[in-house]
Design a protein around this motif. Sequence first.
Motif, mmCIF file in Angstrom:
data_model
loop_
_atom_site.group_PDB
_atom_site.id
_atom_site.type_symbol
_atom_site.label_atom_id
_atom_site.label_comp_id
_atom_site.label_asym_id
_atom_site.label_seq_id
_atom_site.Cartn_x
_atom_site.Cartn_y
_atom_site.Cartn_z
ATOM 1 N N THR B 2 40.321 38.231 39.948
ATOM 2 C CA THR B 2 39.754 39.572 40.013
ATOM 3 C C THR B 2 38.237 39.536 39.900
ATOM 4 O O THR B 2 37.560 40.426 40.375
ATOM 5 N N CYS B 3 37.719 38.505 39.268
ATOM 6 C CA CYS B 3 36.285 38.484 38.992
ATOM 7 C C CYS B 3 35.602 37.470 39.896
ATOM 8 O O CYS B 3 35.975 36.311 39.932
ATOM 9 N N GLU B 9 38.681 32.720 33.647
ATOM 10 C CA GLU B 9 39.082 34.083 33.331
ATOM 11 C C GLU B 9 40.323 34.063 32.435
ATOM 12 O O GLU B 9 41.316 33.399 32.754
ATOM 13 N N ILE B 11 43.310 36.221 30.896
ATOM 14 C CA ILE B 11 43.996 37.472 31.199
ATOM 15 C C ILE B 11 45.154 37.681 30.229
ATOM 16 O O ILE B 11 46.123 36.914 30.221
ATOM 17 N N GLY B 12 45.011 38.680 29.397
ATOM 18 C CA GLY B 12 46.103 39.103 28.515
ATOM 19 C C GLY B 12 46.667 38.016 27.610
ATOM 20 O O GLY B 12 47.866 37.900 27.442
ATOM 21 N N ASN B 27 41.250 39.639 27.184
ATOM 22 C CA ASN B 27 40.774 39.561 28.567
ATOM 23 C C ASN B 27 39.302 39.190 28.523
ATOM 24 O O ASN B 27 38.524 39.879 27.867
ATOM 25 N N PRO B 29 36.165 37.419 31.125
ATOM 26 C CA PRO B 29 35.650 36.639 32.248
ATOM 27 C C PRO B 29 34.445 35.798 31.811
ATOM 28 O O PRO B 29 33.622 36.277 31.035
ATOM 29 N N GLY B 62 50.277 35.585 28.854
ATOM 30 C CA GLY B 62 48.955 35.657 29.478
ATOM 31 C C GLY B 62 48.618 34.414 30.284
ATOM 32 O O GLY B 62 49.380 33.448 30.309
ATOM 33 N N GLN B 63 47.455 34.501 30.937
ATOM 34 C CA GLN B 63 47.044 33.410 31.811
ATOM 35 C C GLN B 63 45.623 32.958 31.477
ATOM 36 O O GLN B 63 44.795 33.773 31.063
ATOM 37 N N ASP B 70 45.809 28.107 37.015
ATOM 38 C CA ASP B 70 46.304 28.609 35.742
ATOM 39 C C ASP B 70 46.576 27.428 34.799
ATOM 40 O O ASP B 70 47.495 26.649 35.016
#
Lengths: 261, 264
Positions: B2-3, B9, B11-12, B27, B29, B62-63, B70
């Motif tokens: 996304t970034c 990044e 994520i969650g 979250n 970045p 999350g990732q 990942d």
Amino acid sequence: MIEWLENLGAKGLSILKEIGRAGVFLFWSVVGIFRPPFKIMPIIKQIHVIGATSFTVIFFTGAFVGMVLGLQGHYTLRMFGAEGALGSAVALSLVRELGPVLTGLMVTGRVGSSICAEVGIMRISEQIDALECMAIDPYRYLISPKVVASILSLPLLTAIFNIVGLMGGFLVGVRLLGGSEGAYLSTMKSSVMAADIRMCFIKSICFAILIVWICADRGYWVHKSRNGFGAEGVSRATTHAVVISSVAILVADYVITSLLL
Amino acid sequence: MTCENCCIELIGIEKSFGDQKVLRGVNLPIRRGFTTVIVGESGQGKSVLLKHILGLIAPDAGQVIVEGQDVTRLRGPELKKLRTRFGVLFQGAALFDSLTVFDNIALPLRERTRMPAAEVREKVRATLELLDLSGSEDKYPAQLSGGMKKRVGLARALQLNPEILLFDEPTTGLDPVRSHEVYQMFHETQQKLGYTSIIVSHDIPKIFNLADYIALLHEGVIQICATPEELQRCEKPLVRAFVERVMGKMYSSEIEDLELAAGL
């Protein structure tokens, strides 16, 4: 009741998990032996630590075990008028059982504890994490040289133990108590078969793997064990490691003997 | 992803240790070529967050995306390959205590490259000189001061020319002069080598000078990730409270610096 069952189940699962983890640990440690870059110096260093520095303790243990066997054997066999079989009794008990088992136990006490403590301290002080971050395989770098060194050292230490033990038995049974020198040597030669020597070496190689496997594993995963934090965690892991590998040696001894006899 | 222009990044990310939920959906970045500082109180899981980035800890949910991959799904050789991009300076420096300073710094070169011994010696000597460590190559980590340990740790982390450097509390336990030197060293090496850096630090507000972005970790989530100026202008009560607290510290820290300058 349900809570009790749950606890039992959780305990069972955690034991299974630990065994699985230990299996994976052994696998990667052995794979690490065959992974480049191959370096001889770490193996030589470990042979020094595991093998050379254990010489004195193995020498004295072997000598006194042999001497006490000579002493006990002499008086017991004399009751049946069979002092002549002393050489055979000492040699067989040393080569088949006492040599590999006692060497294994002494090395566990001397080296196994230090392996566990060393690896455990490296774990809690983030040195193993640091290795992983540098993309250096900690198994290959830390554990594999110990496995190789132990497999090379233990059979040799066992051989030394046996020889010194036989000389100790000779010293007491023949020189001190006046048994027949010829009978001691000839029964010793005639009763020990190639199969006995083979069993002795198979045992010592298995024990070598067991010692490094169990002790290094306990240290490596010290942070995963209950209350496995700090110096106390390492000290507890070391105690466990020595106890577990000592028992494992005795169990493995029984299993190997029953398979090979 | 996304970034854009992000090399990492999160994520969650969620993580619990026993009953304690440390991370509750982080979250974050991390922009390429910039310095991101993660701040927050002790025990908020800042170091845990770093370990997630390195794949040393797996999240409960999350990732962790590093360069499009990942980390949580990577295994063995792929993870190893990814880690070669990182350089890490641990909280306690994590030096190998049975190796000398020289061997510590040479270790990544010896184990990860086929560089000849003479070249290794040359490179290590150059780094030692750069970080003002000449003369202590034969010492063991236990014989070094806290600041020297950090410098040896940084020297070791720089050996393989990493793209991303992670610093876990680089100045904890250092006196103001030393910590200033450490920052100077970061700044200079980053200018020269152009790596992305992530710093976990307590040393606010001094660390603000070094940061391009500041991420505030509180109660298991990143409350804000912004430039120092944006952070100071932010209206969110929690962030405001944090900034005000920090400003108080900034005041005392200036006095400290003045005292230092006056030789008191």
